[in-house]
Design an enzyme around this catalytic site. Structure first.
Site, PDB file in Angstrom:
ATOM      1  N   GLY A 150     -10.521 -10.484 -25.308  1.00  0.00           N
ATOM      2  CA  GLY A 150     -11.051 -10.628 -26.649  1.00  0.00           C
ATOM      3  C   GLY A 150     -12.060 -11.762 -26.726  1.00  0.00           C
ATOM      4  CB  CYS A 151     -14.812 -12.398 -29.101  1.00  0.00           C
ATOM      5  SG  CYS A 151     -13.969 -11.990 -30.659  1.00  0.00           S
ATOM      6  CE1 TYR A 152     -12.891 -16.651 -33.462  1.00  0.00           C
ATOM      7  CE2 TYR A 152     -11.574 -14.710 -33.992  1.00  0.00           C
ATOM      8  CZ  TYR A 152     -12.497 -15.671 -34.366  1.00  0.00           C
ATOM      9  OH  TYR A 152     -13.016 -15.667 -35.640  1.00  0.00           O
ATOM     10  CB  THR A 154     -13.818 -14.740 -23.817  1.00  0.00           C
ATOM     11  OG1 THR A 154     -13.322 -13.461 -23.409  1.00  0.00           O
ATOM     12  CG2 THR A 154     -14.905 -15.170 -22.842  1.00  0.00           C
ATOM     13  CB  SER A 155     -14.513 -18.729 -27.175  1.00  0.00           C
ATOM     14  OG  SER A 155     -14.968 -19.993 -27.589  1.00  0.00           O
TER      15      SER A 155
END
Length: 347
Positions: A150-152, A154-155
């Protein structure tokens, strides 16, 4: 297999599907042979994404109309909860990167708790590889099914995993304050995403209960070698794309903020897409817009013994489609940066 990899994108009419088309249009070893969109079936790509209308690509069709004997690889960009049975029905020769959350959580009971239903393809979950590329190249290269992070997560993981692995920060005291552009909510029409609802404001959502929390904790726990619970709150920003994660951490083993920077510099010194900003430089989402890059920054907190680690990425690229293409490149032994070398857009 033909000279070019025959690729299908399932869910090509969403934001992530559109990004996949945009990126793969520059990939010399890929030929897009099927694009699906259940509600948009029968339309051309130009009708759904006018900015991609110049590309000569197949008309959108429903999934059951695709001849998968003529497909070598699938990007599955379908909504959460709809992917498991679709992938389970694919022929064994087809390799897959799934961009939904359906195969990200290793523990099936955790999946059921957070997504509200039992996992529908438990045998596939056993074989799925969690594809945060920078930490999983070997496993990704040998995988048939890669669960794109997911994007969060990964960050957050790019910022925190090396620090936990090195013992530079305390595992029991991590706060992640994350902010995302509206495209992270998908392309479907929703009142909460209307311009009048999001412009000129910011609001928290999924407070204390966002589905990316267990995914973040899964990766950080593996890095620490012990279970971790994080304080994670996402916020919606009035911008189209981008994520900024501010990670508040407690220093461990006598480390200073500069030591955290040194750990991250060492871990990512040879990485193509992850960079550490110079001291005093605060990374911004506009610095990575439209690219597969992530920029990290480290700052001392005014509270003694604490530091702030910043992480920015484009949620539709490194947070979704770009990382999916990166994983595909690894799966086939190609240059990892193929079709992903676009510089960020500015302004």
């Amino acid at each position: 297999m033909t000279d070019q990899l025959r690729v299908a994108i399932l869910g090509a009419s969403g934001y992530t599907g559109g990004e996949l088309v945009r990126l793969l249009s520059l990939h010399p070893q890929v030929r897009l042979t099927a694009l699906t969109a259940e509600r948009q079936a029968g339309k051309t790509l130009a009708e759904v994404f006018p900015h991609l209308g110049y590309l000569k690509l197949p008309t959108l069709v429903k999934i059951d109309e695709v001849d998968f004997s003529q497909v070598d690889f699938v990007f599955c960009a379908l909504p959460h909860g709809t992917t498991q049975q679709v992938i389970a029905a694919l022929p064994q020769h087809v390799r897959v990167v799934d961009l939904s959350a359906d195969f990200r959580l290793h523990n099936l009971a955790t999946y059921a708790e957070w997504y509200g239903h039992e996992h529908l393809a438990p045998a596939l979950q056993t074989d799925a590889v969690y594809g945060l590329t920078e930490f999983a190249r070997g496993a990704v290269g040998n995988a048939r099914l890669v669960a794109n992070p997911g994007c969060y997560p990964t960050s957050a993981q790019l910022a925190l995993v090396p620090l936990l692995e090195s013992g530079a920060i305390e595992s029991s005291d991590i706060i992640i304050d994350a902010k995302s552009g509206v495209s992270g909510a998908g392309r479907d029409a929703k009142q909460a995403n209307l311009f009048g609802e999001v412009a000129e404001g910011i609001h928290a959502y999924g407070v204390g209960a966002h589905r990316h929390a267990p995914e973040i904790e899964q990766g950080l726990s593996a890095a620490a070698g012990a279970p971790i619970i994080v304080n994670f709150t996402p916020h919606l920003m009035p911008m189209s794309r981008g994520i900024l994660s501010s990670c508040y951490v407690k220093l461990a083993n006598g480390n200073k903020p500069d030591d955290l920077r040194a750990v991250l510099d060492k871990r990512y010194e040879d990485e193509k897409f992850v960079h550490v900003a110079a001291p005093g430089v605060s990374p911004a989402t506009r610095h990575v817009r439209g690219s597969n890059h992530t920029i990290l920054g480290v700052f001392p907190d005014r509270v003694p013994g604490r530091a702030i680690v910043l992480s920015v990425l484009d949620n539709l690229v490194k947070g979704a489609a770009g990382q999916a293409v990166q994983n595909m490149n690894v799966m086939f032994g190609w240059n990892e940066a193929t079709a992903l070398e676009q510089a960020p857009l500015f302004p």
